[in-house]
Each structure stands twice: as C-alpha cells, then as structure tokens.
Design a protein around this motif. Sequence first.
Motif, PDB file in Angstrom:
ATOM      1  N   HIS A 280      -6.458 -22.062  51.618  1.00  0.00           N
ATOM      2  CA  HIS A 280      -6.690 -20.968  50.673  1.00  0.00           C
ATOM      3  C   HIS A 280      -5.715 -19.854  51.023  1.00  0.00           C
ATOM      4  CE1 HIS A 280      -9.030 -18.823  53.779  1.00  0.00           C
ATOM      5  NE2 HIS A 280      -9.701 -19.950  53.979  1.00  0.00           N
ATOM      6  N   ASP A 281      -5.835 -18.716  50.377  1.00  0.00           N
ATOM      7  CA  ASP A 281      -4.834 -17.662  50.535  1.00  0.00           C
ATOM      8  C   ASP A 281      -4.680 -17.194  51.980  1.00  0.00           C
ATOM      9  OD1 ASP A 281      -4.362 -17.768  47.858  1.00  0.00           O
ATOM     10  OD2 ASP A 281      -5.410 -15.903  47.360  1.00  0.00           O
ATOM     11  N   TYR A 282      -5.763 -17.255  52.761  1.00  0.00           N
ATOM     12  CA  TYR A 282      -5.734 -16.635  54.088  1.00  0.00           C
ATOM     13  C   TYR A 282      -5.861 -17.630  55.240  1.00  0.00           C
ATOM     14  CZ  TYR A 282      -6.584 -12.639  51.073  1.00  0.00           C
ATOM     15  OH  TYR A 282      -6.495 -11.699  50.070  1.00  0.00           O
ATOM     16  N   GLY A 283      -6.010 -18.905  54.946  1.00  0.00           N
ATOM     17  CA  GLY A 283      -6.165 -19.883  56.012  1.00  0.00           C
ATOM     18  C   GLY A 283      -5.764 -21.270  55.570  1.00  0.00           C
ATOM     19  N   ILE A 284      -5.279 -22.062  56.520  1.00  0.00           N
ATOM     20  CA  ILE A 284      -4.938 -23.457  56.246  1.00  0.00           C
ATOM     21  C   ILE A 284      -5.408 -24.299  57.422  1.00  0.00           C
ATOM     22  CG2 ILE A 284      -2.589 -23.275  57.236  1.00  0.00           C
ATOM     23  CD1 ILE A 284      -1.719 -25.236  54.955  1.00  0.00           C
ATOM     24  N   ALA A 285      -6.042 -25.426  57.127  1.00  0.00           N
ATOM     25  CA  ALA A 285      -6.676 -26.247  58.157  1.00  0.00           C
ATOM     26  C   ALA A 285      -5.654 -26.821  59.127  1.00  0.00           C
ATOM     27  CB  ALA A 285      -7.474 -27.378  57.511  1.00  0.00           C
ATOM     28  N   GLY A 286      -5.971 -26.689  60.401  1.00  0.00           N
ATOM     29  CA  GLY A 286      -5.165 -27.326  61.432  1.00  0.00           C
ATOM     30  C   GLY A 286      -5.683 -28.701  61.800  1.00  0.00           C
ATOM     31  N   TYR A 287      -6.998 -28.873  61.706  1.00  0.00           N
ATOM     32  CA  TYR A 287      -7.618 -30.165  61.981  1.00  0.00           C
ATOM     33  C   TYR A 287      -9.054 -30.114  61.498  1.00  0.00           C
ATOM     34  CZ  TYR A 287      -8.181 -27.264  66.146  1.00  0.00           C
ATOM     35  OH  TYR A 287      -8.386 -26.215  67.003  1.00  0.00           O
TER      36      TYR A 287
ATOM     37  N   ARG B 276     -10.385 -11.328  52.601  1.00  0.00           N
ATOM     38  CA  ARG B 276     -10.902 -10.494  51.516  1.00  0.00           C
ATOM     39  C   ARG B 276     -10.996  -9.026  51.953  1.00  0.00           C
ATOM     40  NH1 ARG B 276     -16.110 -14.193  49.810  1.00  0.00           N
ATOM     41  NH2 ARG B 276     -15.031 -15.789  48.560  1.00  0.00           N
ATOM     42  N   ASP B 277     -11.296  -8.829  53.252  1.00  0.00           N
ATOM     43  CA  ASP B 277     -11.442  -7.475  53.789  1.00  0.00           C
ATOM     44  C   ASP B 277     -10.108  -6.899  54.273  1.00  0.00           C
ATOM     45  OD1 ASP B 277     -14.119  -7.678  53.251  1.00  0.00           O
ATOM     46  OD2 ASP B 277     -14.728  -8.112  55.312  1.00  0.00           O
ATOM     47  N   LYS B 278      -9.025  -7.619  53.976  1.00  0.00           N
ATOM     48  CA  LYS B 278      -7.671  -7.185  54.318  1.00  0.00           C
ATOM     49  C   LYS B 278      -7.454  -7.046  55.826  1.00  0.00           C
ATOM     50  CE  LYS B 278      -7.106  -4.852  49.851  1.00  0.00           C
ATOM     51  NZ  LYS B 278      -6.557  -6.086  49.259  1.00  0.00           N
ATOM     52  N   ILE B 279      -8.174  -7.863  56.600  1.00  0.00           N
ATOM     53  CA  ILE B 279      -7.978  -7.934  58.049  1.00  0.00           C
ATOM     54  C   ILE B 279      -6.905  -8.979  58.360  1.00  0.00           C
ATOM     55  CG2 ILE B 279      -9.097  -8.344  60.271  1.00  0.00           C
ATOM     56  CD1 ILE B 279     -10.153  -5.890  58.781  1.00  0.00           C
ATOM     57  N   LEU B 280      -6.874 -10.023  57.549  1.00  0.00           N
ATOM     58  CA  LEU B 280      -5.853 -11.062  57.664  1.00  0.00           C
ATOM     59  C   LEU B 280      -4.886 -10.935  56.498  1.00  0.00           C
ATOM     60  CD1 LEU B 280      -8.113 -14.136  58.554  1.00  0.00           C
ATOM     61  CD2 LEU B 280      -6.837 -12.666  60.141  1.00  0.00           C
ATOM     62  N   GLN B 281      -3.664 -11.352  56.710  1.00  0.00           N
ATOM     63  CA  GLN B 281      -2.673 -11.290  55.645  1.00  0.00           C
ATOM     64  C   GLN B 281      -2.601 -12.610  54.890  1.00  0.00           C
ATOM     65  OE1 GLN B 281       1.635 -11.678  57.099  1.00  0.00           O
ATOM     66  NE2 GLN B 281       0.624 -10.857  58.929  1.00  0.00           N
ATOM     67  N   PRO B 282      -2.217 -12.576  53.633  1.00  0.00           N
ATOM     68  CA  PRO B 282      -2.043 -13.835  52.897  1.00  0.00           C
ATOM     69  C   PRO B 282      -0.991 -14.700  53.580  1.00  0.00           C
ATOM     70  CG  PRO B 282      -2.005 -11.944  51.414  1.00  0.00           C
ATOM     71  CD  PRO B 282      -1.921 -11.391  52.800  1.00  0.00           C
ATOM     72  N   LEU B 283      -1.242 -15.992  53.632  1.00  0.00           N
ATOM     73  CA  LEU B 283      -0.253 -16.899  54.207  1.00  0.00           C
ATOM     74  C   LEU B 283       0.952 -17.009  53.274  1.00  0.00           C
ATOM     75  CD1 LEU B 283      -2.502 -19.766  55.640  1.00  0.00           C
ATOM     76  CD2 LEU B 283      -1.615 -17.740  56.804  1.00  0.00           C
ATOM     77  N   ASP B 284       2.107 -17.171  53.865  1.00  0.00           N
ATOM     78  CA  ASP B 284       3.348 -17.284  53.093  1.00  0.00           C
ATOM     79  C   ASP B 284       3.615 -18.758  52.812  1.00  0.00           C
ATOM     80  OD1 ASP B 284       5.862 -17.294  52.006  1.00  0.00           O
ATOM     81  OD2 ASP B 284       6.738 -15.922  53.479  1.00  0.00           O
ATOM     82  N   TYR B 285       3.246 -19.184  51.634  1.00  0.00           N
ATOM     83  CA  TYR B 285       3.398 -20.594  51.303  1.00  0.00           C
ATOM     84  C   TYR B 285       4.813 -20.947  50.825  1.00  0.00           C
ATOM     85  CZ  TYR B 285      -1.541 -21.406  52.134  1.00  0.00           C
ATOM     86  OH  TYR B 285      -2.771 -21.536  52.743  1.00  0.00           O
ATOM     87  N   SER B 286       5.738 -20.020  50.993  1.00  0.00           N
ATOM     88  CA  SER B 286       7.143 -20.388  50.857  1.00  0.00           C
ATOM     89  C   SER B 286       7.681 -20.888  52.196  1.00  0.00           C
ATOM     90  CB  SER B 286       7.978 -19.194  50.375  1.00  0.00           C
ATOM     91  OG  SER B 286       8.077 -18.196  51.378  1.00  0.00           O
TER      92      SER B 286
ATOM     93  N   ASP C 291      -7.214 -18.929  65.449  1.00  0.00           N
ATOM     94  CA  ASP C 291      -7.810 -20.213  65.096  1.00  0.00           C
ATOM     95  C   ASP C 291      -9.264 -19.967  64.739  1.00  0.00           C
ATOM     96  OD1 ASP C 291      -8.518 -22.866  64.872  1.00  0.00           O
ATOM     97  OD2 ASP C 291      -8.483 -23.273  67.024  1.00  0.00           O
ATOM     98  N   VAL C 292      -9.598 -20.004  63.454  1.00  0.00           N
ATOM     99  CA  VAL C 292     -10.940 -19.621  63.010  1.00  0.00           C
ATOM    100  C   VAL C 292     -11.482 -20.630  62.010  1.00  0.00           C
ATOM    101  CG1 VAL C 292     -10.548 -17.145  63.347  1.00  0.00           C
ATOM    102  CG2 VAL C 292     -10.003 -18.188  61.138  1.00  0.00           C
ATOM    103  N   ASP C 293     -12.797 -20.573  61.811  1.00  0.00           N
ATOM    104  CA  ASP C 293     -13.388 -21.353  60.727  1.00  0.00           C
ATOM    105  C   ASP C 293     -12.766 -20.924  59.413  1.00  0.00           C
ATOM    106  OD1 ASP C 293     -15.533 -23.193  61.606  1.00  0.00           O
ATOM    107  OD2 ASP C 293     -16.374 -21.366  62.503  1.00  0.00           O
ATOM    108  N   SER C 294     -12.623 -21.870  58.511  1.00  0.00           N
ATOM    109  CA  SER C 294     -11.970 -21.574  57.246  1.00  0.00           C
ATOM    110  C   SER C 294     -12.693 -20.465  56.478  1.00  0.00           C
ATOM    111  CB  SER C 294     -11.901 -22.838  56.388  1.00  0.00           C
ATOM    112  OG  SER C 294     -11.155 -22.628  55.227  1.00  0.00           O
ATOM    113  N   TYR C 295     -14.031 -20.465  56.526  1.00  0.00           N
ATOM    114  CA  TYR C 295     -14.771 -19.440  55.789  1.00  0.00           C
ATOM    115  C   TYR C 295     -14.618 -18.071  56.441  1.00  0.00           C
ATOM    116  CZ  TYR C 295     -18.412 -20.800  59.202  1.00  0.00           C
ATOM    117  OH  TYR C 295     -19.101 -21.112  60.340  1.00  0.00           O
TER     118      TYR C 295
END
Length: 371
Positions: free
Chosen positions: A144-151, A121-131, A110-114
């Motif tokens: 965005h590719d690596y995060g989606i807002a929870g609240y 970008r640094d390949k520490i997180l994986q792209p989210l699977d939007y399927s 659970d992190v800030d979106s930025y």
Amino acid sequence: MSQEHQRDCIEVLIEKARNGQINRRTFMQAMGLLAAAPLAMRSGISWAADSKPLVVVNWGGDALDAFRRAWTDSFSKTTGIQVRIDGAGPTEGAIRSQLASGKPSWDVVDVDSYSAMTLGRDKILQPLDYSVIQRGQVAPGLAHDYGIAGYLFSYVMAWDSEQFGDQGPTSWADFWNVEKFPGKRTLYKWMNGMLEAALLADGVPADQLYPLDVPRALRKIDELKPHVLSFWSSGAESQQLMIEGEVSMGAIWSTRAKLLAEDSEGRIRWGYDNAFLNASSWAVLQGNPGGSQEAMRFIQHALQPEGQLKLFELLGNGPSNGATQKLMTAEQREADCASEENFKKQIFLNVEWYADHYATTLEQYLTHLSK
C-alpha cells in the motif's frame, strides 16, 4: 513482522543452534536476514567522513549481537551505502516519538502492514517511492502507499495425531467441535486471526468476514474458553504446550508448527487449510536522516528473491516476492505459506480493517479473555 513474531523467529534460530541443527555461519547469516542489517559494516569499504548510515529498525532481543551481514553486504557493495541495525523495537509509540522529537534517527522500520497504514495516515511515515521500489514484485494485497511486505507468515491449526490420527481438523468449526475432537486447546493472546477463526466456526462465510462482527466473535470464543488451557503469547509457549501433550490442538504460527512436526517425528501435524496469512512490511519515517532515496533503494534490495529464499530456508517465513517460487524445490513450495497452492487455501488478514480497529478491538479482546 509483528514484535512477537520477530522475537519468536530469533528464538527458533537460537534453539536450532543449541541443538546443532545449524552451524555458526548459518546462524549468523539468518540473524542478519531477519534484521535486514548488521550491527556494523566490516567489509573494508572506506566511508566518506560525512556519510550517514541508513538505520534499519527491528525488534532486537538477546540475539542482536549475532546479527550479521546478509542483504546489507550485497546492498552496500552495490551502492556504497552503510547500514546499521537498531534493535530498539519499532512499536507505533516509539515511531511516533521519533517524529515528535524533531530529530528522528531512524530510517527504515519493520512493522505490521496495518501499523504502517495507520502511521502513514497520520503522516508519521512517508509514502513509498514506487518509482524506485518495484511494487509489482509483490501481489497487489501486499503493498500500500506506506508499506510493502518483506515476508509472510501464517496462523495455522496444529493437532496431535496420537489423539486424532490422520483425521485432524480441517476447518475452524472442527477446531471448536470438542465432541468430535476432544481435548484442550490453545489460542493466540494477541488476537490476530482469532476473531476470524471464531466467526468462521460460527458459520460466517470467509468472503463475508469483514468488517468483523467482534461481539459475535467474542461470544463464540466464550463457548470454547472452558476448553482453552492457555492463550499463548510466545511461540515457545505454544510449542511447549503441544510437544508435551498439554493441548491436543492449537492455533499457532506456521513456523512453530513446522518445528513441532519435525521435533515430534510427525506426531504433531498441521496444514494451511483455512489458515490466516499476515505480512511484515517495510516502511520509512518522514524526514528520515539517512535519505529517502537511500531507504527506498534498501527496500527494493530486500525484495529480491535470493535473499527472501535464504530467509525461508532458515526461518520458514514465506517470501513476498512471487519470483522466489522459481528458485524453490517442490518440497520447499509445499511448505511455503506464500506458494500459489497454499495461498489459495488461506485467508489474508484485512489490512484496512486492522488499521482502523486494532487498538480498540485488542483492548476488548484482552478484557474479555480476563473475565
């Protein structure tokens, strides 16, 4: 959600429980929603011997032992996937260390979106699977590719009506105007929204804020510094400064402003005019041990409106899923930072700018405040 805001929400819950405003069951449910996972499953489900729990990492704190089944209960009943909460705190450094170790133990953070964008970008997180995750359940700017807002949560202007009556500030130019609105102020120590506020006060149009002119913003903050009693670093500090009348005006979290209005019986007032919206995002580590698809399914579950409404009712955080609005009363929508009406009054913090500039700009900001 940022580390500071996460801890602040926990403090709010503890405060409500101590004051008898919520019962034990409600308190435990809220803590579970805040963490998005309990310490352990006690539902009687029989887990396979070789199954791995999905580890969801949040900010922990003194209330970690009170985390309770919430989203995880229904998620586990539906999927059979065990979930465990780790309260170590998913700072950028800690997440990087997980990958550097070669044996990451975390799955969903659970992190800030930025921060999610930077780590992605640094390949520490994986792209989210939007399927798997339905990206369309949130507004375009909340994913965005690596995060989606929870609240969501906001930085708002709050003021003491004993000094200003019904004619409180409605713009950041008002906030800076100590002749029309005399008295001490308080601003946020960790920068988010404060540079934007200074630039708006200096006449920069809202649609021309980014990229932020940091030197100009710092000069404008210098003008107000003689009238700033404190740069608050915790929600409790901002609340105390206002409830005790030490400051007449503050730039504070909307969750705290709501509590202040209630605790002061309307003496402290606030609004969403020219406030700043921020988002707490779900993200998934590269090579997460609990399985990529399991992590994606958990995030999709956490986006459902029923759980987001519960979180709003208990903590005041705005739902990221717009469908939640249909479950709300008119009174709830009026208080929700993410409602259609309130959304239009506010300015969303620019995720890409923060991803590119946060670390170096925060250092400048803190150094400037100390002068």
